[in-house]
Design a protein around this motif. Structure first.
Motif, PDB file in Angstrom:
ATOM      1  N   ASP A  33     -36.778  21.976  60.302  1.00 56.82           N
ATOM      2  CA  ASP A  33     -36.698  23.425  60.076  1.00 56.82           C
ATOM      3  C   ASP A  33     -36.210  23.715  58.656  1.00 56.82           C
ATOM      4  N   ILE A  34     -35.222  22.944  58.221  1.00 54.04           N
ATOM      5  CA  ILE A  34     -34.688  23.100  56.860  1.00 54.04           C
ATOM      6  C   ILE A  34     -35.786  22.774  55.857  1.00 54.04           C
ATOM      7  N   LEU A  35     -36.442  21.665  56.071  1.00 53.45           N
ATOM      8  CA  LEU A  35     -37.505  21.223  55.175  1.00 53.45           C
ATOM      9  C   LEU A  35     -38.599  22.277  55.033  1.00 53.45           C
ATOM     10  N   ALA A  36     -38.943  22.927  56.130  1.00 50.66           N
ATOM     11  CA  ALA A  36     -39.987  23.954  56.111  1.00 50.66           C
ATOM     12  C   ALA A  36     -39.604  25.146  55.243  1.00 50.66           C
ATOM     13  N   GLU A  37     -38.307  25.419  55.094  1.00 45.00           N
ATOM     14  CA  GLU A  37     -37.837  26.572  54.314  1.00 45.00           C
ATOM     15  C   GLU A  37     -37.658  26.271  52.832  1.00 45.00           C
ATOM     16  N   LEU A  38     -37.643  25.005  52.462  1.00 46.65           N
ATOM     17  CA  LEU A  38     -37.406  24.639  51.070  1.00 46.65           C
ATOM     18  C   LEU A  38     -38.677  24.812  50.241  1.00 46.65           C
ATOM     19  N   PRO A  39     -38.516  25.197  48.969  1.00 43.37           N
ATOM     20  CA  PRO A  39     -39.685  25.412  48.107  1.00 43.37           C
ATOM     21  C   PRO A  39     -40.347  24.095  47.710  1.00 43.37           C
ATOM     22  N   GLU A  40     -41.582  24.214  47.246  1.00 41.44           N
ATOM     23  CA  GLU A  40     -42.313  23.059  46.709  1.00 41.44           C
ATOM     24  C   GLU A  40     -41.742  22.708  45.346  1.00 41.44           C
ATOM     25  N   PRO A  41     -41.744  21.488  44.941  1.00 43.31           N
ATOM     26  CA  PRO A  41     -42.069  20.303  45.737  1.00 43.31           C
ATOM     27  C   PRO A  41     -40.935  20.001  46.715  1.00 43.31           C
ATOM     28  N   LYS A  42     -41.301  19.779  47.952  1.00 41.62           N
ATOM     29  CA  LYS A  42     -40.303  19.554  48.994  1.00 41.62           C
ATOM     30  C   LYS A  42     -39.708  18.150  48.863  1.00 41.62           C
ATOM     31  N   PRO A  43     -38.410  18.038  49.110  1.00 38.32           N
ATOM     32  CA  PRO A  43     -37.802  16.702  49.103  1.00 38.32           C
ATOM     33  C   PRO A  43     -38.253  15.928  50.339  1.00 38.32           C
ATOM     34  N   ALA A  44     -37.998  14.644  50.333  1.00 42.18           N
ATOM     35  CA  ALA A  44     -38.332  13.800  51.481  1.00 42.18           C
ATOM     36  C   ALA A  44     -37.441  14.170  52.666  1.00 42.18           C
ATOM     37  N   TYR A  45     -37.963  13.985  53.866  1.00 38.86           N
ATOM     38  CA  TYR A  45     -37.222  14.245  55.098  1.00 38.86           C
ATOM     39  C   TYR A  45     -35.882  13.511  55.069  1.00 38.86           C
ATOM     40  N   ASN A  46     -35.896  12.226  54.674  1.00 42.55           N
ATOM     41  CA  ASN A  46     -34.664  11.425  54.643  1.00 42.55           C
ATOM     42  C   ASN A  46     -33.643  11.981  53.662  1.00 42.55           C
ATOM     43  N   THR A  47     -34.108  12.559  52.567  1.00 39.99           N
ATOM     44  CA  THR A  47     -33.204  13.170  51.587  1.00 39.99           C
ATOM     45  C   THR A  47     -32.480  14.363  52.201  1.00 39.99           C
ATOM     46  N   VAL A  48     -33.226  15.222  52.880  1.00 42.57           N
ATOM     47  CA  VAL A  48     -32.624  16.392  53.531  1.00 42.57           C
ATOM     48  C   VAL A  48     -31.655  15.937  54.617  1.00 42.57           C
ATOM     49  N   SER A  49     -32.059  14.952  55.396  1.00 40.60           N
ATOM     50  CA  SER A  49     -31.206  14.426  56.461  1.00 40.60           C
ATOM     51  C   SER A  49     -29.896  13.870  55.894  1.00 40.60           C
ATOM     52  N   THR A  50     -29.986  13.161  54.795  1.00 38.48           N
ATOM     53  CA  THR A  50     -28.788  12.610  54.153  1.00 38.48           C
ATOM     54  C   THR A  50     -27.867  13.719  53.662  1.00 38.48           C
ATOM     55  N   ILE A  51     -28.434  14.745  53.041  1.00 35.51           N
ATOM     56  CA  ILE A  51     -27.623  15.862  52.537  1.00 35.51           C
ATOM     57  C   ILE A  51     -26.951  16.599  53.689  1.00 35.51           C
ATOM     58  N   VAL A  52     -27.650  16.770  54.798  1.00 35.06           N
ATOM     59  CA  VAL A  52     -27.056  17.436  55.960  1.00 35.06           C
ATOM     60  C   VAL A  52     -25.885  16.607  56.494  1.00 35.06           C
ATOM     61  N   ARG A  53     -26.028  15.299  56.518  1.00 29.61           N
ATOM     62  CA  ARG A  53     -24.917  14.444  56.966  1.00 29.61           C
ATOM     63  C   ARG A  53     -23.730  14.537  56.007  1.00 29.61           C
ATOM     64  N   ILE A  54     -24.010  14.643  54.703  1.00 29.52           N
ATOM     65  CA  ILE A  54     -22.934  14.836  53.725  1.00 29.52           C
ATOM     66  C   ILE A  54     -22.222  16.157  53.988  1.00 29.52           C
ATOM     67  N   LEU A  55     -22.998  17.207  54.262  1.00 29.30           N
ATOM     68  CA  LEU A  55     -22.411  18.515  54.579  1.00 29.30           C
ATOM     69  C   LEU A  55     -21.548  18.427  55.833  1.00 29.30           C
ATOM     70  N   GLU A  56     -21.977  17.637  56.786  1.00 32.30           N
ATOM     71  CA  GLU A  56     -21.184  17.459  57.997  1.00 32.30           C
ATOM     72  C   GLU A  56     -19.893  16.715  57.682  1.00 32.30           C
ATOM     73  N   ASN A  57     -19.971  15.685  56.851  1.00 31.30           N
ATOM     74  CA  ASN A  57     -18.774  14.938  56.458  1.00 31.30           C
ATOM     75  C   ASN A  57     -17.800  15.799  55.663  1.00 31.30           C
ATOM     76  N   LYS A  58     -18.323  16.754  54.895  1.00 21.01           N
ATOM     77  CA  LYS A  58     -17.476  17.667  54.127  1.00 21.01           C
ATOM     78  C   LYS A  58     -16.901  18.781  54.995  1.00 21.01           C
ATOM     79  N   GLY A  59     -17.371  18.901  56.237  1.00 20.82           N
ATOM     80  CA  GLY A  59     -16.828  19.911  57.142  1.00 20.82           C
ATOM     81  C   GLY A  59     -17.542  21.251  57.104  1.00 20.82           C
ATOM     82  N   PHE A  60     -18.723  21.305  56.509  1.00 23.75           N
ATOM     83  CA  PHE A  60     -19.462  22.565  56.423  1.00 23.75           C
ATOM     84  C   PHE A  60     -20.373  22.809  57.619  1.00 23.75           C
ATOM     85  N   VAL A  61     -20.881  21.751  58.225  1.00 25.88           N
ATOM     86  CA  VAL A  61     -21.765  21.877  59.383  1.00 25.88           C
ATOM     87  C   VAL A  61     -21.334  20.902  60.465  1.00 25.88           C
TER      88      VAL A  61
END
Length: 127
Positions: A33-61
């Motif tokens: 869902d996040i990937l679908a909202e991002l502008p072109e050129p879209k990052p790789a699925y794994n890149t978005v997944s990694t950033i989301v995990r970082i956000l979780e580790n930082k306490g944001f999500v």
């Protein structure tokens, strides 16, 4: 909702902020869902997944698991992050002075009459 940001006052990177904007807007999202909202050129699925995990580790999500699928949701409100971030900018660059900050922005870009009226209404409402 704002307690995590106070306990972990961290600044988001540009990529993290771009993904948080989507999470704040959608409130509950899967990585695709996040990937679908991002502008072109879209990052790789794994890149978005990694950033989301970082956000979780930082306490944001945080997430809710549905088998191997994770649904992510914000645990820091956008307003709480904005308040913390802007307070940091105000303190670090303008010595805590709102008038210095307004002067800086007005010298960088001319303020229209409409914007001036809006600012005056805000100021008059806060007195």
């Amino acid at each position: 909702m704002g307690e995590n940001i106070r306990n972990k006052p961290q600044e988001l990177t540009k990529a993290e902020l771009e993904i948080m904007q989507v999470i704040w807007q959608k409130e509950k999202v899967l990585v695709h869902d996040i990937l679908a909202e991002l502008p072109e050129p879209k990052p790789a699925y794994n890149t978005v997944s990694t950033i989301v995990r970082i956000l979780e580790n930082k306490g944001f999500v945080s997430h809710k698991a549905y088998g191997r699928t994770y649904e992510y949701f914000p645990v820091v409100a956008k307003e709480d992050y904005t308040n913390t971030y802007m307070r940091t900018v105000l303190d670090n660059f303008f010595e805590g002075s709102i008038s210095r900050m307004v002067n800086f922005f007005s010298s960088q870009k001319s303020i229209s009459l409409k914007e001036t009226d809006e600012i005056m209404k805000i100021l008059n409402g806060n007195k």
